[in-house]
Design a protein around this motif. Structure first.
Motif, PDB file in Angstrom:
ATOM      1  N   GLY A   1      60.855  43.020   8.555  1.00 23.30           N
ATOM      2  CA  GLY A   1      60.102  41.934   9.175  1.00 23.30           C
ATOM      3  C   GLY A   1      60.518  40.550   8.738  1.00 23.30           C
ATOM      4  O   GLY A   1      60.001  39.559   9.264  1.00 23.30           O
ATOM      5  N   LYS A   2      61.430  40.416   7.780  1.00 19.47           N
ATOM      6  CA  LYS A   2      61.846  39.098   7.298  1.00 19.47           C
ATOM      7  C   LYS A   2      63.222  38.759   7.859  1.00 19.47           C
ATOM      8  O   LYS A   2      64.132  39.593   7.799  1.00 19.47           O
ATOM      9  CB  LYS A   2      61.897  39.059   5.774  1.00 19.47           C
ATOM     10  N   PRO A   3      63.413  37.515   8.353  1.00 18.02           N
ATOM     11  CA  PRO A   3      64.740  37.102   8.827  1.00 18.02           C
ATOM     12  C   PRO A   3      65.617  36.648   7.660  1.00 18.02           C
ATOM     13  O   PRO A   3      65.140  36.036   6.704  1.00 18.02           O
ATOM     14  CB  PRO A   3      64.432  35.958   9.787  1.00 18.02           C
ATOM     15  N   TYR A   4      66.890  36.944   7.749  1.00 21.57           N
ATOM     16  CA  TYR A   4      67.860  36.593   6.712  1.00 21.57           C
ATOM     17  C   TYR A   4      68.997  35.810   7.346  1.00 21.57           C
ATOM     18  O   TYR A   4      69.308  35.968   8.545  1.00 21.57           O
ATOM     19  CB  TYR A   4      68.427  37.839   6.034  1.00 21.57           C
ATOM     20  N   VAL A   5      69.643  34.973   6.491  1.00 20.24           N
ATOM     21  CA  VAL A   5      70.915  34.350   6.843  1.00 20.24           C
ATOM     22  C   VAL A   5      71.940  34.787   5.809  1.00 20.24           C
ATOM     23  O   VAL A   5      71.589  35.104   4.665  1.00 20.24           O
ATOM     24  CB  VAL A   5      70.806  32.811   6.902  1.00 20.24           C
ATOM     25  N   PHE A   6      73.194  34.827   6.218  1.00 20.37           N
ATOM     26  CA  PHE A   6      74.251  35.333   5.356  1.00 20.37           C
ATOM     27  C   PHE A   6      75.425  34.351   5.357  1.00 20.37           C
ATOM     28  O   PHE A   6      75.628  33.580   6.307  1.00 20.37           O
ATOM     29  CB  PHE A   6      74.730  36.711   5.836  1.00 20.37           C
TER      30      PHE A   6
ATOM     31  N   GLU B   1      76.611  36.889   0.378  1.00 19.36           N
ATOM     32  CA  GLU B   1      75.358  36.346  -0.134  1.00 19.36           C
ATOM     33  C   GLU B   1      74.341  36.318   0.989  1.00 19.36           C
ATOM     34  O   GLU B   1      74.679  36.086   2.155  1.00 19.36           O
ATOM     35  CB  GLU B   1      75.575  34.932  -0.698  1.00 19.36           C
ATOM     36  N   LYS B   2      73.097  36.547   0.618  1.00 16.67           N
ATOM     37  CA  LYS B   2      72.015  36.555   1.598  1.00 16.67           C
ATOM     38  C   LYS B   2      70.913  35.628   1.120  1.00 16.67           C
ATOM     39  O   LYS B   2      70.759  35.339  -0.082  1.00 16.67           O
ATOM     40  CB  LYS B   2      71.461  37.964   1.788  1.00 16.67           C
ATOM     41  N   SER B   3      70.100  35.204   2.078  1.00 10.05           N
ATOM     42  CA  SER B   3      68.978  34.319   1.763  1.00 10.05           C
ATOM     43  C   SER B   3      67.897  34.527   2.798  1.00 10.05           C
ATOM     44  O   SER B   3      68.190  34.605   4.008  1.00 10.05           O
ATOM     45  CB  SER B   3      69.425  32.855   1.758  1.00 10.05           C
ATOM     46  N   VAL B   4      66.662  34.646   2.332  1.00  5.08           N
ATOM     47  CA  VAL B   4      65.531  34.717   3.251  1.00  5.08           C
ATOM     48  C   VAL B   4      65.360  33.342   3.883  1.00  5.08           C
ATOM     49  O   VAL B   4      65.412  32.311   3.193  1.00  5.08           O
ATOM     50  CB  VAL B   4      64.252  35.159   2.523  1.00  5.08           C
ATOM     51  N   VAL B   5      65.184  33.356   5.170  1.00  3.35           N
ATOM     52  CA  VAL B   5      65.071  32.084   5.891  1.00  3.35           C
ATOM     53  C   VAL B   5      63.911  31.272   5.314  1.00  3.35           C
ATOM     54  O   VAL B   5      62.779  31.770   5.195  1.00  3.35           O
ATOM     55  CB  VAL B   5      64.869  32.337   7.386  1.00  3.35           C
ATOM     56  N   GLY B   6      64.238  30.040   4.932  1.00  5.56           N
ATOM     57  CA  GLY B   6      63.215  29.150   4.403  1.00  5.56           C
ATOM     58  C   GLY B   6      63.083  29.168   2.905  1.00  5.56           C
ATOM     59  O   GLY B   6      62.398  28.312   2.325  1.00  5.56           O
ATOM     60  N   SER B   7      63.727  30.129   2.221  1.00  2.00           N
ATOM     61  CA  SER B   7      63.588  30.214   0.762  1.00  2.00           C
ATOM     62  C   SER B   7      64.488  29.222   0.048  1.00  2.00           C
ATOM     63  O   SER B   7      64.175  28.743  -1.044  1.00  2.00           O
ATOM     64  CB  SER B   7      63.884  31.631   0.279  1.00  2.00           C
ATOM     65  N   GLY B   8      65.661  28.923   0.587  1.00  4.95           N
ATOM     66  CA  GLY B   8      66.582  27.989  -0.037  1.00  4.95           C
ATOM     67  C   GLY B   8      67.394  28.566  -1.168  1.00  4.95           C
ATOM     68  O   GLY B   8      68.221  27.872  -1.767  1.00  4.95           O
TER      69      GLY B   8
END
Length: 1433
Positions: A575-580, A544-551
């Motif tokens: 250009g967008k940071p992601y968390v996984f 699963e991935k999520s754009v930082v700050g999107s929740g």
């Protein structure tokens, strides 16, 4: 992510399939798991009470010693119980293993017995079959010829993975005729059943061939190949067998891994060997797809059959192993490395090392592999060095190196293809081209093996595919860490999975250590550790991935389950940071999410490298240059460098290497000797290629400077008792620089120390050594010096005795050299002896022999006065030696030292002297030498005597080009000229300047010094349609500054209305146009041209008949132009003959209109035609049917309207009329019928029918091939459509062949008839009948002159009626009046005159007289004539 090398188990793994865990293995593992699970459950039932008691004991505040002792005793009993149960399990398992081993041993023994029985049976059947085949050999031959075909494999071998001590069977099916012979190979070595009885079983039945390996062990892990061969071809198939260890004795517990053993290390032979390279492979250039063999011939001492040194091949210091691309051979004095299909991966520096206890002997050379021709023009070369990394169950990273695109447009991306082993189906892995040389391939199937290839793309198209990668299996190496070894009694151990020790875990835990192992602009590779505990069920992962700050979280692989602990995530926003985070799951459920990674942004972690620094090129050999450069400032992750070269002064860059090199130094081979080159370098990494470095300075390709080699051929030339004069030959190799001089050392015989003769070098190769002791023996050695230093000294000369020479004969000639060595000839040069004897030298004898021959032969019986001689009639490819003997009045002197051997064979690329004239008109001889060094010099000779710059010659040498100029060439310059180039391998040539060649050169020189403008066309004239006259000429070339003049009768004319003059300097055409050419223009026309120093002129004389012809033609063209302004005849009157034999007058008209009047005239009289001509068609015709002389005359056609008139005249007479008759004869001759016979009272008539006949036609009649002249007996004639020949009163002589010939001026057609035999008899009989009838008709009574029809007389007048009759005999005449006989009386009287005329006289007429009738009778025939008489008053 740092890429790890492919682990050893992947390198040895070949062609895995999904059944790498077979049924028997799974059964054993399941059985072991059930037993362990039972033991675990029984122990688990007791554990609660124990734990309770333990908690009670530890949970209370106080515990007595008796209770503590009881608890300790219970714990010890429990441990003993566990140990006994474990030992019983181990014993049961050992007994089961022993029973299984006994069964397998019995099966193996039975298999051996069965194999022997089958072998004997096969031998018996083979003997019977051979006997039958011998009897039927003749009958089978034709059948075999019809049925023969090469082997073809229908079902290929399949790879297997088995446990140790299990049997494996390899099968494949092949067809072909004759039946192919099948041989089995293990890692390229032939399998022999007799070598290991019972190990292998090979069977062939109905085209199915089987290899069974009994009780496989680690050593059986290999690639097995089956080769089927018959007389018409060969095919092969291969498969991998991997033997895995269930429990083993070879490795300890701590090194448990996949059970594939590494090959044993090579053992260096104990013996000491002396190795010499006799023949070596050199720098090799090939193209992709070709084959090549690198081979060295060796001399190994001592030569032992059983013990040999070890041969190793290295590419760029990496050991080369045999593969399907490379084969090695060592033995029989040779070591070779063969490539069956070259790729750029094979390019590199190859080193052959022969290793023994005595050390290492090695030889290296570079192999260059150029790109194959592209499939599309302009497409890039193929990528190379394809590698697979980080292989897992469904994932592998593929890397490669980019091609060199020096001559093509840059690469914009790559396509990656995969193919499952055992199939030929290539599948493209990426839809859009990948821009970096790395790509994670996903979607693989676990347990299957794959190969990969890469194709490069640029603006022109797609390249050829790269060489396929090594096969890689979709297996997870983490499985290895889950294996554990459990030691049993003795040295036994079993291997189990860690899952068996985890207990009954249902839902797995979350993965750990989730991190980004590789980051690029297009994807991110996530890696993690499997959960612990994980359970026994197969695991799957969800990312699963999520754009930082999107929740919010988005599942990446919702449609596809991931089985490997790593995954490549694509389609990330730039250009967008992601968390996984990662979740694990099995059939029982899904774990909690893992810990969230740190923010990750998709971006390139490496950039295109910067350009390399300064590039330096230095000399190496005659065909190579050493290129060095500074490394780029940013050289992270560099794959290597590409080097390009270009001939100085051009921009045609070419690649020097086709595979990136790792070092910042490279030797560029394959260059042209003497040419100048510049170089540039590009750095390469996975992202792409850097900008090119700055270009190096231009460097000329030639050998590097070294010290010269030693001189040789030290010779004693003279001795006076106190000094010796020595001579020697120049060193064979000057070291690339001019030799500055020589140092000579001497020593007496039996002395050890050498003494210096000269402190400073001597430049000449002859020296007198003074201060010697008479009678002593001396030896000498000589060393040469150049800019690089002093070379090695020569070998000591022979011992020379210092005693005075007093013989009368001359001493030896010396310094024998060769030049102009060709296939059957050479030129020998030498220097005159220093000691001439008692009289001057008068000549020389030259002796020669083959190198291994014992007898000398003299070139010529007479001595040559020159110090050179051209020796001819030698044998090509043979080696000769020579010597020279000088002659004076006292005799022949001692011979010179024998020359060095010379091979009589022209050198490849031999050039000759050329003669020419330069731009200033100077005559020269020219010679080029591409093999020059800095020490090389051109030496020009005439009659082999050196010439220099003097009053006669001038020498100019620039680089590798030299010219000998003649200052004032004349007949004294005739002769033989030669040139030689020092410090080369005997480069020389000669040229014979004879009188004819000198005359040609002097004429060419005169043309250049006194140049003329070449003309394509001399002055000529041309007459235009309007009567204008154009005078023109064309020069080969005119510059913009060229000038010209037109001169008529010695007077220059300028451009005016009367003389329009112009010049097109681009084409070189000069012209003058005169609108009206008159009688005053007779004379001479001249054009003079000046262009710089060059000039020329051309004249045209128009006088007398020549001028009159031009004037008449101009006037005619002018009148024609005026005529064509109105209605006119495009084609004047002409005639032809139609197929109906009609003469047709035809003319064509032009420029007419409705008012134009057309008329036909004959002899100036209007000739009316039935239909007026149609002028719109442009063609007018007049038909003259049945032409005859009455049609002779002058025919005119006239055109007239208000614009003018035109007349066309055709006179039909004379020759024109004769031609018309001939043309009509041709048409009539073609239509002539066969001759026919017609009988008449006069005779026999032969006649021929045709379309038209007139007497003007020339015809001939022939009788028996003799022309018939017209006579009373034979008359020729004809009618309008018939020609005939009348034979009057035919006789027997008139029999024979008659021919009728029509003369048409060409073919003269003929018609023939054979009038003889029955044809003549029938015609003659008919003629007799007709003749008799005609005679009767001729003699019957007839009235020749009858009575008048009506007669009117006056009454009372007398009337005379006269009637002429004929008949034979004379007819009887009777007169009637009103059908009544007339009675003779005074009123009426009858007279007969001349027997054929009767006259009736009627007296005075009375009114009412009626008609009278007269009868004539002859032989019964009656002829009646009437007359009516009327009477008036």
């Amino acid at each position: 992510m740092s890429l790890t090398a492919v682990p050893f188990y992947q390198r040895r793994h070949k062609h895995y399939d999904q059944a790498y865990r077979n049924v028997q293995t799974r059964y054993l593992l399941d059985e072991y798991a059930v037993k362990k699970r039972t033991t675990t459950q029984s122990s688990a039932q007791k554990s609660p009470s124990q734990r309770a008691s333990s908690q009670a004991s530890f949970g209370g505040t106080t515990t007595c010693s008796i209770c503590a002792k009881r608890v300790s005793t219970e714990l010890e009993e429990e441990e003993q119980d566990k140990k006994r149960r474990f030992e019983s399990v181990v014993a049961a398992y050992g007994e089961a293993k022993r029973q299984r081993f006994l069964r397998e041993l019995a099966d193996a023994e039975e298999s051996v017995h069965l194999a022997r029985v089958q072998a004997q049976d096969k031998l018996d059947r083979y003997a019977i079959q051979q006997m039958v085949e011998d009897k039927l050999a003749g009958e089978r031959h034709s059948y075999v010829e019809r049925m023969r075909r090469a082997p073809e494999i229908l079902v290929r071998l399949r790879s297997h993975t088995v446990w140790e001590r299990m049997s494996v069977k390899l099968c494949f099916t092949v067809q072909g005729f004759p039946t192919p012979v099948v041989q089995w190979y293990k890692n390229g070595s032939l399998i022999c059943q007799a070598g290991e009885p019972g190990k292998y079983r090979i069977e062939s039945k109905y085209g199915v061939h089987t290899l069974e390996i009994n009780r496989a062990n680690f050593d059986d892990t290999a690639t097995y190949t089956a080769v089927a061969t018959n007389g018409y071809g060969q095919v092969s198939t291969n498969a991998a067998v991997v033997v895995r260890r269930f429990h083993g004795d070879e490795e300890p517990f701590h090194s448990v891994g996949l059970p594939i053993g590494l090959p044993p290390s090579s053992v260096i032979p104990y013996m000491h060997f002396d190795v010499q390279f006799l023949e070596k492979f050199g720098v090799t250039f090939r193209r992709e797809g070709e084959t090549v063999t690198l081979k060295c011939t060796l001399l190994v001492t001592p030569e032992l059959k059983r013990v040999q040194p070890r041969a190793e091949w290295y590419r760029d210091d990496v050991l080369v192993k045999e593969s399907k691309w490379t084969k090695m051979f060592f033995g029989e004095g040779q070591a070779s490395l063969s490539f069956s299909h070259l790729n750029k991966d094979d390019e590199g520096l190859y080193t052959l090392r022969i290793v023994s206890r005595g050390g290492v002997s090695e030889h290296s050379a570079f192999l260059f592999v150029r790109d194959a021709d592209p499939l599309v023009t302009g497409a890039p070369g193929a990528p190379m060095d394809l590698q697979c990394h980080d292989a897992n169950r469904d994932y592998v990273i593929v890397t490669w190196k980019p091609p060199n695109t020096t001559m093509e447009s840059p690469v914009i991306g790559y396509f990656i293809d995969r193919c499952e082993v055992g199939t030929d189906n290539w599948v493209q892995c990426n839809d859009a081209p990948v821009k970096i040389c790395k790509y994670p391939v996903t979607g693989l199937f676990e347990g299957r093996s794959y190969i990969f290839r890469v194709r490069a793309v640029n603006s022109a198209g797609i390249s050829r595919p790269s060489r396929v990668s090594e096969a890689v299996a979709a297996l997870d190496p983490v499985d290895l860490r889950r294996l554990q070894a459990v030691h049993l009694e003795g040295d036994k151990e079993i291997v189990i999975y860690q899952d068996d020790l985890e207990g009954d875990v249902q839902i797995p835990g979350p993965p750990t250590n989730v991190h980004a192992s590789e980051i690029s602009r297009t994807y991110v590779v996530l890696s993690w550790d499997p959960p612990a505990p994980r359970g026994k069920e197969p695991l799957m992962y969800f990312i699963e991935k999520s754009v930082v700050g999107s929740g919010s979280w988005q599942r990446v692989n919702a449609q596809t389950a991931v089985r490997s602990p790593r995954y490549a995530v694509f389609d990330l926003a730039e250009g967008k940071p992601y968390v996984f985070r990662v979740l694990s799951a099995n059939k029982h459920g899904m774990s909690d999410p893992s810990e969230i990674t740190a923010p990750i942004q998709a971006q390139d972690t490496i950039a295109v490298p910067s350009a390399p620094g300064r590039v330096l090129a230095s000399r190496n050999t005659k065909t190579s240059v050493v290129v060095q450069w500074d490394r780029p400032k940013h050289e992270e992750d560099l794959l290597g460098y590409y080097v390009d070269c270009c001939v100085a002064g051009t921009n045609a860059w070419e690649p020097c290497n086709h595979k990136p090199i790792r070092y910042n130094r490279f030797v560029v081979h394959g260059l042209t000797t003497g040419e100048q080159y510049v170089f540039r370098v590009k750095a390469v990494n996975a992202v792409g290629t850097s900008e090119s470095s700055q270009e190096s300075d231009a460097i000329k390709v030639q050998a590097a400077l070294t010290v010269p080699s030693h001189p040789y051929g030290v010779t004693l030339l003279n001795c006076d008792g106190h000094s010796m004069t020595l001579g020697w030959k120049v060193p064979r190799f000057s070291g690339g620089a001019a030799i500055l001089g020589y140092y000579i050392d001497k020593r007496e015989a039996h002395h050890k120390n050498w003494h210096e003769v000269n402190a400073s070098p001597v430049k000449e190769r002859i020296l007198t050594v003074d201060g010697l002791t008479e009678g002593s023996l001396y030896e000498f050695k000589i060393a040469a010096i150049n800019l690089a230093g002093i070379g090695q000294p020569s070998d000591p000369s022979e011992l020379f005795k210092c005693e005075a020479w007093t013989m009368p004969e001359p001493g030896p000639a010396y310094d024998l050299t060769f030049c102009e060595v060709r296939d059957t000839s050479l030129v020998l040069l030498w220097k005159a002896p220093v000691y001439s004897g008692s009289s001057p030298i008068s000549g020389y004898f030259v002796d020669y022999k083959e190198e291994d021959s014992g007898e000398w032969s003299t070139v010529s019986e007479a001595a040559t006065p020159n110090r050179y001689l051209k020796v001819c009639d030698l044998h090509q490819g043979r080696t000769y030696v020579f010597r020279v003997r000088a002659v004076n009045a006292s005799g022949v002197g001692r011979p010179s030292d024998t020359s060095e051997p010379v091979l009589v064979e022209a050198r490849p690329g031999t050039k000759e002297i050329s003669a020419g004239v330069d731009e200033e008109g100077n005559i020269y001889l020219s010679f080029d030498c591409q093999e020059m060094t800095d020490a090389s010099q051109f030496t020009w000779c005439k009659a082999y005597e050196e010439v220099g710059d003097d009053k006669k010659f001038r020498i100019e040498t620039v680089g590798d080009h030299s010219k000998l100029y003649f200052k004032n060439p004349d007949k004294e310059d005739l002769g033989t000229y030669s040139v030689s180039v020092s410090d080369t391998d005997g480069v020389s040539s000669s040229f014979v300047l004879d009188a004819e060649e000198l005359e040609r050169l002097m004429a060419l020189s005169n043309e250049i010094k006194n140049p003329t403008i070449p003309l394509k066309s001399e002055l000529a004239y041309e007459i235009f349609d309007k009567g204008q006259v154009r005078f023109w000429l064309q020069a080969e070339h005119l510059s913009p500054d060229a000038s010209y003049r037109f001169i008529i009768n010695d007077r220059e004319v300028s451009d005016s209305e009367k003389h329009r003059i112009k010049c097109d300097k681009a084409t070189g055409i000069i012209e003058m146009v005169m609108d009206r050419f008159t009688i005053e223009n007779e004379g001479t026309y001249t054009v003079q041209i000046h262009d710089g120093k060059a000039k020329n002129q051309s004249s045209l004389v128009l006088i007398g008949d020549a001028f009159k012809a031009v004037l008449d033609e101009a006037e005619f063209q002018r009148k024609e132009f005026l005529r064509k302004q109105g209605p006119h005849f495009a084609e004047y009157l002409h005639w032809d003959v139609t197929e109906e034999c009609e003469v047709r007058l035809v003319c064509k008209v032009a420029n007419t209109k409705k008012e134009t009047v057309f008329k036909w005239l004959k002899d100036d009289v209007l000739y009316e035609t039935e239909t007026p001509p149609d002028l719109e068609k442009g063609v007018c015709q007049l038909l003259i049917p049945k032409l005859s002389k009455k049609d002779l005359g002058e025919y005119k056609a006239t055109l007239k309207d208000e614009r003018g008139q035109d007349v066309s005249v055709l006179e039909i007479a004379g020759k024109v009329y004769e031609d018309m008759i001939l043309a009509m004869s041709r048409v009539c001759g073609a239509s002539a019928s066969p001759l026919k016979v017609l009988c008449t009272p006069e005779g026999i008539r032969l006649q021929c029918f045709m379309k038209y006949f007139t007497e003007e036609m020339k015809v001939n009649w022939y009788h028996k091939d003799a022309k018939i002249a017209s006579s009373e007996h034979m008359r020729a004639g004809g009618t309008a459509d018939t020609a005939w020949l009348q034979i009057c009163e035919p006789t027997e002589k008139d029999k024979g062949k008659y021919t009728f010939e029509i003369c048409d001026g060409k073919d003269n057609p003929q018609r023939s008839l054979d009038l003889s035999g029955q044809a003549f008899d029938e015609a003659f009989a008919e003629f007799q009948q007709l003749k008799a009838a005609a005679f009767a008709e001729k003699n019957r009574g007839k009235v020749m002159g009858g009575l008048p029809d009506v007669v009117t007389i006056m009454e009372g007048k007398t009337l005379n009626l006269t009637c002429t009759v004929f008949g034979n005999p004379d007819p009887e005449v009777v007169w009637f009046k009103n059908d009544k006989d007339i009675e003779l009386s005074e009123h009426f009287s009858v007279k007969v005159e001349q027997a054929n005329t009767t006259r009736a006289v009627l007296g005075p007429a009375q009114s009412g007289e009626k008609p009278e009738t007269s009868f004539s009778r002859t032989r019964g025939d009656i002829v009646i004539t009437y007359c009516i008489i009327s009477c008036r008053k």
